[in-house]
Design a protein around this motif. Structure first.
Motif, PDB file in Angstrom:
ATOM      1  N   ALA A   1      14.310 -63.087  51.381  1.00 11.42           N
ATOM      2  CA  ALA A   1      13.476 -62.021  51.474  1.00 11.42           C
ATOM      3  C   ALA A   1      12.408 -62.164  50.338  1.00 11.42           C
ATOM      4  O   ALA A   1      12.904 -62.627  49.179  1.00 11.42           O
ATOM      5  N   VAL A   2      11.322 -61.599  50.347  1.00  7.54           N
ATOM      6  CA  VAL A   2      10.258 -61.598  49.208  1.00  7.54           C
ATOM      7  C   VAL A   2      10.384 -60.361  48.555  1.00  7.54           C
ATOM      8  O   VAL A   2      10.959 -59.176  49.228  1.00  7.54           O
ATOM      9  N   GLU A   3       9.979 -60.354  47.055  1.00  5.55           N
ATOM     10  CA  GLU A   3       9.980 -58.784  46.581  1.00  5.55           C
ATOM     11  C   GLU A   3       9.006 -57.941  47.182  1.00  5.55           C
ATOM     12  O   GLU A   3       8.039 -58.493  47.688  1.00  5.55           O
ATOM     13  N   THR A   4       9.321 -56.859  47.244  1.00  6.86           N
ATOM     14  CA  THR A   4       8.159 -55.730  47.667  1.00  6.86           C
ATOM     15  C   THR A   4       8.052 -54.389  46.847  1.00  6.86           C
ATOM     16  O   THR A   4       6.785 -53.908  47.151  1.00  6.86           O
TER      17      THR A   4
ATOM     18  N   HIS B   1      13.527 -53.999  48.826  1.00  9.40           N
ATOM     19  CA  HIS B   1      14.077 -52.917  49.664  1.00  9.40           C
ATOM     20  C   HIS B   1      13.086 -52.409  50.580  1.00  9.40           C
ATOM     21  O   HIS B   1      13.492 -51.914  51.698  1.00  9.40           O
ATOM     22  N   LEU B   2      11.886 -52.689  50.504  1.00  7.44           N
ATOM     23  CA  LEU B   2      10.672 -52.006  51.204  1.00  7.44           C
ATOM     24  C   LEU B   2      10.455 -52.673  52.664  1.00  7.44           C
ATOM     25  O   LEU B   2       9.743 -52.186  53.413  1.00  7.44           O
ATOM     26  N   SER B   3      10.825 -53.978  52.784  1.00  5.76           N
ATOM     27  CA  SER B   3      10.673 -54.483  54.123  1.00  5.76           C
ATOM     28  C   SER B   3      11.606 -55.792  54.372  1.00  5.76           C
ATOM     29  O   SER B   3      11.995 -56.396  53.112  1.00  5.76           O
ATOM     30  N   PRO B   4      11.929 -56.358  55.327  1.00  2.90           N
ATOM     31  CA  PRO B   4      12.826 -57.269  55.753  1.00  2.90           C
ATOM     32  C   PRO B   4      12.446 -58.487  55.262  1.00  2.90           C
ATOM     33  O   PRO B   4      11.232 -58.845  55.354  1.00  2.90           O
ATOM     34  N   ALA B   5      13.343 -59.680  55.488  1.00  3.73           N
ATOM     35  CA  ALA B   5      12.850 -60.995  55.362  1.00  3.73           C
ATOM     36  C   ALA B   5      12.029 -61.445  56.581  1.00  3.73           C
ATOM     37  O   ALA B   5      12.248 -60.915  57.543  1.00  3.73           O
TER      38      ALA B   5
END
Length: 341
Positions: free
Chosen positions: A217-220, A206-210
């Motif tokens: 997207a990676v996990e944030t 949820h914390l940064s775009p792909a």
């Protein structure tokens, strides 16, 4: 002693350069051939800004036969550069994570063993005197058996400075790949290298775009639970959860619960508080301990004397196996098992 730093991809590259460039006992050369042309934050532009001799590519730098090499490339490029540096006879300090696959990590360890050179994994928090005190207090028997450990390594998203951190093809993953390993290494020290039997992970994106062009997207943000043979349970919060406006880039804490006490460690306590008028934000000045400098001193001493460097490649492999198990847990939704190495 000649030292070569290969790649400016990692955010720590400039810090290492600044710590080494003015030392009278070090002849530093650098190269960053994988930088995008015209990138003002990398390549010859950054080398000139920092005032260090620049070489055109890795082959040219290694042809000068440096005694020691520091690798600060993107994660998936570590193996290639470690193998090149080992073939050139250099002792190696490699940024964490050591690799993004177990196959690559083992190949790097083998290459260095065959070449007769040291392979050190960049875990600077090991060198904090407060962690040394914590280790002593939790392992000398005076506080009873260690029951649980909770570690937190949070920061602002590193992609704010280097976009490749959110490109799985270069990073190998997100916050779990980037931040699990520091805490896992401290736990590894406390348990003398004992591996967990089960790893369970939860994460979100949820914390940064792909990353542009990345398939996903990676996990944030992530939380990992580790279970050990003796029944010890540890947790690792490895999130990129600090906003860009946070007064500090990140932090690392460890809480150990024993039979007789609770022992806490803060690697970067905000000892002094103030106000930054240029940014209109609070300002925290960190503690005086320079962990990167302490780590570099240990590495350079090992390279100069031929002693084995610590933490070594095997320590990097053990922590990587925890990361890979965490990703397996994310894929299945179930705890992943770590088998004996």
């Amino acid at each position: 002693m000649k030292v070569a730093l290969l790649s400016f991809a990692h955010v720590h590259a400039a810090t290492y350069i600044q710590l080494l460039r003015d030392r009278s006992d070090i002849e530093l050369i650098v190269t960053d051939p994988d930088a995008e042309p015209g990138d003002p934050t990398r390549g010859k532009t950054l080398a000139d800004e920092l005032g260090v001799p620049y070489r055109a590519d890795y082959e040219e730098a290694l042809a000068e036969r440096p005694r020691a090499v520091i690798i600060t490339s993107e994660n998936t490029r570590h193996r290639q550069l470690v193998e090149q540096a080992a073939a050139a006879g250099a002792h190696i300090l490699c940024e964490k994570p050591l690799a993004t696959t177990e196959e690559d990590a083992r190949a790097m360890i083998d290459a260095c063993q065959q070449a007769g050179v040291s392979l050190m994994t960049a875990y600077p928090v090991r060198f904090h005197p407060a962690f040394t005190a914590l280790r002593h207090s939790t392992t000398d028997g005076s506080l009873g058996r260690l029951l649980s450990v909770h570690g937190v390594n949070n920061s602002s998203p590193p992609a704010l400075e280097r976009s490749w951190f959110t490109d799985p093809a270069l990073s190998g993953g997100g916050a779990i790949m980037d931040h699990t390993v520091h805490i896992a290494d401290l736990i590894d020290v406390l348990l003398d290298g004992e591996q967990p039997t089960h790893v369970y992970a939860a994460a979100n994106e949820h914390l940064s775009p792909a990353h542009e062009g990345a398939a996903e997207a990676v996990e944030t943000a992530g939380l990992i639970t580790l279970t050990y043979p003796r029944g010890l349970v540890t947790t690792i919060d490895c999130s990129w959860s600090h906003p860009a406006t946070h007064p500090t880039w990140g932090g690392l804490t460890l809480t150990c619960v024993t039979e007789r006490a609770l022992v806490e460690f803060d690697a970067f306590p905000p000892l002094l508080t103030g106000y930054d008028t240029s940014r209109a934000t609070p300002r925290w000045e960190p503690a005086a301990t320079d962990l990167d400098a302490a780590m570099l001193n240990s590495f350079l001493t090992a390279a100069r004397t031929g002693q084995r460097a610590h933490p070594d490649g095997h320590a990097g492999l053990r922590t990587l196996r925890i990361v890979l198990a965490a990703y397996e847990s994310l894929r299945t939704g179930q705890p992943a098992t770590i088998t004996a190495a």
